[in-house]
Design an enzyme around this catalytic site. Structure first.
Site, PDB file in Angstrom:
ATOM      1  CB  ALA A 150      27.239  88.431  13.964  1.00 23.20           C
ATOM      2  CB  CYS A 198      24.896  82.098  23.235  1.00 25.41           C
ATOM      3  SG  CYS A 198      26.472  82.867  23.610  1.00 25.41           S
ATOM      4  CG  HIS A 222      28.366  78.115  23.165  1.00 32.23           C
ATOM      5  ND1 HIS A 222      29.393  78.522  22.350  1.00 32.23           N
ATOM      6  CD2 HIS A 222      27.865  79.260  23.732  1.00 32.23           C
ATOM      7  CE1 HIS A 222      29.499  79.846  22.411  1.00 32.23           C
ATOM      8  NE2 HIS A 222      28.590  80.317  23.238  1.00 32.23           N
ATOM      9  CG  ASN A 276      27.606  79.920  19.367  1.00 33.08           C
ATOM     10  OD1 ASN A 276      27.890  78.885  18.749  1.00 33.08           O
ATOM     11  ND2 ASN A 276      28.221  81.053  19.168  1.00 33.08           N
TER      12      ASN A 276
END
Ligand SMILES: NC(=O)c1ccc[n+]([C@@H]2O[C@H](COP(=O)([O-])OP(=O)(O)OC[C@H]3O[C@@H](n4cnc5c(N)ncnc54)[C@H](OP(=O)(O)O)[C@@H]3O)[C@@H](O)[C@H]2O)c1
Ligand SMILES: NC(=O)c1ccc[n+]([C@@H]2O[C@H](COP(=O)([O-])OP(=O)(O)OC[C@H]3O[C@@H](n4cnc5c(N)ncnc54)[C@H](OP(=O)(O)O)[C@@H]3O)[C@@H](O)[C@H]2O)c1
Lengths: 361, 361
Positions: B23, B139, B264, B337
């Site tokens: 990811a 993050c 976030h 994030n």
């Protein structure tokens, strides 16, 4: 006014519910049907638009009457679950007719001659009501204040720094409809990597919010006041101080709307005059009336809105002592904003007044 | 190692991306394709499962090679976007082969011999790396620390009290899939008034979360550590202190997962050595590299995840001075994030090292 009838038997007081057809009024009728029944007649009042409508309370059909001076004839306690301007005009009318008005709106909360009452914290304040009016706090303050009052009684509160995770039903039916419509619109779409994807997916209907609320959080609730604060943030500050009787309490709030339907959550950094321990805080929170301690994260136990919605108490979890300050606790608190946050607390205040009027408690 | 080839022309350093198929790795390849190109060869590395796969970077197809000691032959900088245990084993191997390892995992962040770097805040720290390894922060810390560093430089930071509103992509693909599936399950259902309605509606699949995440917020991220704190909350504390070079900084975090896909958000109560003003804070935040000031609530301007996702900077809004403390600011901060919170910051660190190695900046 006498609470014994001609035969000398105790008479149960008469209650009026003004705004019985609204969102808070509807929850109120349910709550009045569930709780220990202290009322004689319950009279339902709304706008002339609703006059003649029949609503169910305590299992009986009751016809709604239009708001008027006459509607308060013989009423001992009148609850107001109506917009601010309707309360501002009509609560004094009810009081002039001899009723005690218990108001759920923002109209009188900061009036120095109107007590602001949370029965678990300051029931005594309900007795001193020079205008014949008692106010019910706003839902964000109410979602944490019972737990804070219990901790204050033990440790002596000196500061609150809170961040809210507020549900859309705090904005009424329009908030709920907006979130549901946006969730329906985004469900099944691919998004999340470009600015504006969510705005496009939810379509044009932002409802009462200044930004999308599905797949988003919005750091703005209420209206803008001085120095960048919102009305909601100032209410948390001013109402917490008044309820706790601590006019100099340091209170800072940042209020954020989240995609939850009902139940407000708050993170709380609470600083006290005295040193705290988690063990003592647990003891207080597990025995305080109106509070449920739910704090065993090792077993996945902490409150979340999904588990708290529909319940009466204030739920508290994630209790930690600050690593930098032996006088400070961190907590996560949840409360149903339509129950304790509105209708339930009003019903409790009305019951306190009923007990005073009838001499029964 | 010399950065001039035999003809004397400057040689561009060789970069390895370990975990290129993951990811963070996927976002990284996009970022490497967008930024000023400082790299010679870019070598893509993953597990033997992915060897032979072709991925696109800088518009070219590159074949993935399996992780091995030989894979680091001739590599100047090796980024690690892999699970903790893979980094723990292989970053020292890359370093032993002469590469500078830039690690995105949690394996080395608190190692006193490994610098923890956010280029806008402490680029200088990247030069002192006794183990040949540089760490990238988690993050949640990264989503606010650039703004905090800028304010610290002016006012001198003494305390942070933060609450997070964390996106599900912080839990990887499993988090994103879980939220999407739950949103699809709840869309169109009637719920919100009884405890357990949301649990029933989302079905059994809670994915990586201890409670439903659709129509809910979950006050638990990471794993449980001592005294009721979560790993995520301790990371915010420990990493903020290390990045800012303030080992005694007071830092308290409560980390809450919200139904947002990516970006976030945090509410921040920041206390400083010196008195603050909103005007001065605005000036600093509007000129600080890597920060966007978005603070005009009268016009509906404040950051929200929906508008910040996909962008590089840290966005700051709702700047207020505490009403109780002239040395404290309240802020609402958002950061993507997956970009600044992970891949972007790693790419920036790698570029700092590249500039050092080649003498170009
Ligand atoms: N929603 C919350 O979480 C919450 C929490 C705490 C406090 N409150 C406060 O509670 C109050 C009621 O909120 P709500 O959400 O229930 O509002 P709502 O759903 O809009 O209901 C308003 C009620 O007021 C009646 N009403 C409106 N104008 C009237 C008039 N001129 N004369 C007589 N009755 C009138 C309506 O009667 P008709 O049906 O006949 O129009 C209805 O019964 C507000 O002050 C609100 O701020 C709400
Ligand atoms: N997601 C975030 O927001 C975030 C933010 C900051 C930091 N991080 C950290 O970044 C790292 C990567 O996270 P992610 O979300 O990208 O994970 P991910 O999607 O699971 O990707 C893991 C990557 O590591 C590779 N890998 C796994 N085991 C390996 C092995 N034994 N040898 C070689 N390669 C191996 C995988 O290759 P294959 O495809 O061949 O299996 C894949 O490329 C983690 O340490 C995470 O904590 C993540």
């Amino acid at each position: 006014m006498t609470y014994a009838d001609s035969a000398g038997a105790a008479r149960k007081p008469t209650l009026a519910v003004v705004g019985a057809t609204g969102a808070v009024g509807t929850v109120m009728l349910g709550i009045l049907s569930e709780r220990k029944d202290v009322w004689g007649e319950i009279r339902l009042i709304a706008s002339p638009r609703s006059a003649g409508k029949k609503l169910t309370v305590r299992g009986e059909q009751v016809e709604v009457v239009a708001l008027s001076e006459e509607a308060f004839e013989g009423v001992d306690v009148a609850m107001f679950d109506v917009p601010d301007e309707v309360s501002a005009q009509w609560a004094p009318v009810a009081a002039a007719k001899g009723a005690v008005a218990v108001d759920n709106s923002g109209a009188f909360r900061m009036d120095p001659e109107v007590p602001l009452v949370v029965p678990e914290v300051n029931a005594h304040a309900a007795r001193v009501r020079p205008r014949g009016i008692i106010s019910n706090p706003n839902c964000t303050t109410l979602s944490m204040i019972v737990a804070m009052g219990a901790l204050h009684a033990e440790f002596g509160l000196s500061e609150l720094i809170v961040s809210s995770y507020q549900a859309v039903s705090g904005s009424g039916k329009e908030g709920v409809d907006t979130l549901r419509e946006q969730i329906a619109a985004v469900a099944g779409t691919e998004l999340g990597t470009h600015p504006g994807d969510v705005r496009r997916a939810v379509g044009g209907g932002l409802g009462p919010y200044p930004a999308p609320i599905a797949y988003n959080v919005v750091p703005f609730a209420g209206s803008l006041k001085d120095d960048g604060w919102t009305s909601e943030e100032l209410k948390v500050r001013n109402e917490s101080r008044k309820i706790l009787g601590l006019p100099g309490l340091r209170v800072t709030a940042t209020c954020v709307r989240v995609p939850v339907i009902t139940t407000h959550s708050l993170t709380v950094h609470a600083r006290f005059e005295n040193e705290v321990t988690v063990a003592k805080a647990h003891e207080i929170l597990s025995t305080a009336p109106g509070v449920v301690l739910c704090d065993n994260p090792a077993e996945g136990e902490f409150p979340t809105p999904a588990d708290v919605v529909g319940t009466d108490p204030t739920w508290v979890g994630r209790v930690r002592r600050s690593m930098d300050d032996p006088n400070a606790l961190e907590l996560f608190v949840c409360g149903d904003n339509l129950r304790k946050g509105a209708a339930l607390n009003t019903a409790q205040i009305a019951e306190v007044v009923a007990a005073e009027l009838t001499g029964v408690s």
